[in-house]
Design an enzyme around this catalytic site. Structure first.
Site, short mmCIF file in Angstrom:
data_model
loop_
_atom_site.label_atom_id
_atom_site.label_comp_id
_atom_site.label_asym_id
_atom_site.label_seq_id
_atom_site.Cartn_x
_atom_site.Cartn_y
_atom_site.Cartn_z
N HIS A 91 25.19 59.26 38.72
CA HIS A 91 25.79 58.74 39.60
C HIS A 91 25.39 57.24 39.61
O HIS A 91 26.86 56.50 39.02
CB HIS A 91 26.44 58.93 40.69
CG HIS A 91 27.60 58.53 41.45
ND1 HIS A 91 28.82 58.84 41.67
CD2 HIS A 91 27.70 57.07 42.32
CE1 HIS A 91 29.26 57.81 42.33
NE2 HIS A 91 29.25 56.66 42.82
N GLU A 92 25.24 57.13 39.76
CA GLU A 92 24.42 55.53 39.62
C GLU A 92 24.52 55.42 38.21
O GLU A 92 24.77 53.67 38.09
CB GLU A 92 22.97 54.59 40.22
CG GLU A 92 22.99 55.31 42.08
CD GLU A 92 24.58 54.83 42.70
OE1 GLU A 92 24.60 53.94 41.48
OE2 GLU A 92 25.39 55.66 44.10
N HIS A 138 27.38 53.85 36.83
CA HIS A 138 27.77 52.28 36.78
C HIS A 138 27.18 51.65 36.05
O HIS A 138 27.79 50.72 35.95
CB HIS A 138 27.69 52.54 38.72
CG HIS A 138 28.44 53.11 39.51
ND1 HIS A 138 30.07 53.08 39.58
CD2 HIS A 138 28.10 54.03 40.63
CE1 HIS A 138 30.52 53.88 40.55
NE2 HIS A 138 29.34 54.34 40.97
#
Length: 380
Positions: free
Chosen positions: A32-33, A36
């Site tokens: 997920h990170e 980003h």
């Protein structure tokens, strides 16, 4: 109980629950990170920190781009801190932003065009969906799938199937016009349709017969709490001729993975809608305690089962982050939508108020899910 027995119990809990939980959580959070992070880098934004967990740093290093990669003490999340952020939630640091030079503004997250900021924020949930598709596809490609024909071996007396006129040896061909290829296909349709009248086309003695059936609502205990499912009251065929193993190519595996991911999205959306409609129970909402418990149970079945759990949780986390609540990715996207429509961002005061409300909602949800977990453990 002796001290040695107590220590042995703790060691067993560590190996049996905490380690599988951390394995699953780290995979999902990292992906997920990283979504980003990588889109931020591609947009030319300076990344100050990439963290797994919150709180004090346990271990870390700084790469050649000046990004601090670190593992923190509380492993219940993670964050990417871009240049110009005031904290882990990517809230703007107003005073620092106003004091930036032109060169600093060019690499600051909050001075990027709204479409770039939206792309960076959306990349986290999208990465979660991609992870799930990759895991599901890899498992289908590597192991294929076992298919049981949608044939009725036995109709339970007085069940919904019996009332509909289903008979032993009926082969289900379609439900509401949707082709049924396996018993699991039929289970998915039936389980998600309690109280709904369905049209079934079955093959009986070489002829097609049309039946109408209404699955009965049953409440089933699961590791994640009670689930409300539709049931007809039939048993799958045990005839070896109705059991086959299917190998899948890369294209078919990807198609199956996308369908599996969409099914989870669809069911989650239906569950949330059911919560607001009052037809679903909130005791299915789980927090870290129950996820750790389930991770430990699933780990006993092997690494493949644990990866499957990681894929399911990855979809769930991607969806949760898209909820339009300030502090979550969906809240940021909501602010950017307002900015795009108005031609200018919302005021700092409005954004700060939104983040405070979002923080309160997230904390309340965490407390509620933890309470659910404790109640579930006590009831075992």
């Amino acid at each position: 109980m002796t001290v040695l027995e107590t220590l042995a119990g703790w060691a067993g809990s560590l190996g049996g629950y905490i380690l599988p939980f951390l394995f699953v959580l780290v995979i999902v959070i990292f992906i997920h990170e990283f979504g980003h992070y990588i889109i931020g880098r591609w947009c030319g934004i300076r990344v100050q920190a990439f963290a797994l967990g919150f709180g004090p740093e346990l271990i870390g290093f700084t790469d050649s781009h000046g990004t601090r990669w670190k593992i923190c003490a509380v492993p219940l999340g993670g964050y990417v801190k871009f240049f110009g952020d005031s904290g882990a939630a990517s809230t703007p640091d107003g005073s620092a932003l106003r004091a930036m030079t032109a060169e600093e503004k060019a690499v600051s997250f909050h001075y990027q065009p709204v479409w770039k900021r939206a792309a960076v924020v959306a990349a986290g949930p999208v990465a979660n969906f991609i992870l799930a598709i990759v895991v599901f596809a890899a498992m289908s490609y590597a192991y294929g799938r076992q298919i049981i024909a949608p044939r009725v071996d036995q109709v339970i007396e007085s069940s919904a199937a019996a009332k509909a006129g289903m008979r032993n040896n009926d082969l289900v061909l379609s439900i509401d016009g949707q082709p049924i290829e396996s018993f699991s296909d039929m289970q998915r349709v039936i389980s998600t349709s309690p109280g709904k009248t369905l049209t079934l086309v079955v093959e009986r003695a070489g002829k097609e017969v049309t039946l109408t059936a209404t699955p009965e609502l049953k409440v089933i205990d699961t590791p994640f709490g009670k689930q409300r499912l539709g049931m007809l009251g039939i048993q799958a065929s045990r005839d070896p001729a109705d059991l086959k193993f299917q190998t899948l190519g890369l294209g078919a595996s990807l198609k199956s993975a996308v369908q599996e991911t969409w099914f989870i999205v669809e069911r989650t959306g239906a569950y949330v809608g059911g919560l607001f409609a009052g037809t679903e129970s909130a005791d299915q909402l789980s927090g870290p305690i129950r996820i750790a418990q389930v991770s430990g149970q699933v780990a006993t079945a092997g690494i493949v089962a644990l990866l499957n759990l990681a894929a399911i949780l990855s979809v769930s986390i991607g969806l949760i982050n898209l909820v339009p609540v300030p502090l979550l990715d969906g809240g940021h996207l909501l602010f950017y939508a307002f900015e795009a429509a108005r031609g200018r961002p919302l005021s700092e005061r409005t954004q700060e108020f939104g983040f405070r409300v979002g923080l309160a909602l997230v904390l309340m949800l965490m407390l509620f899910t933890t309470f659910n977990d404790v109640v579930h453990l006590v009831s075992l």
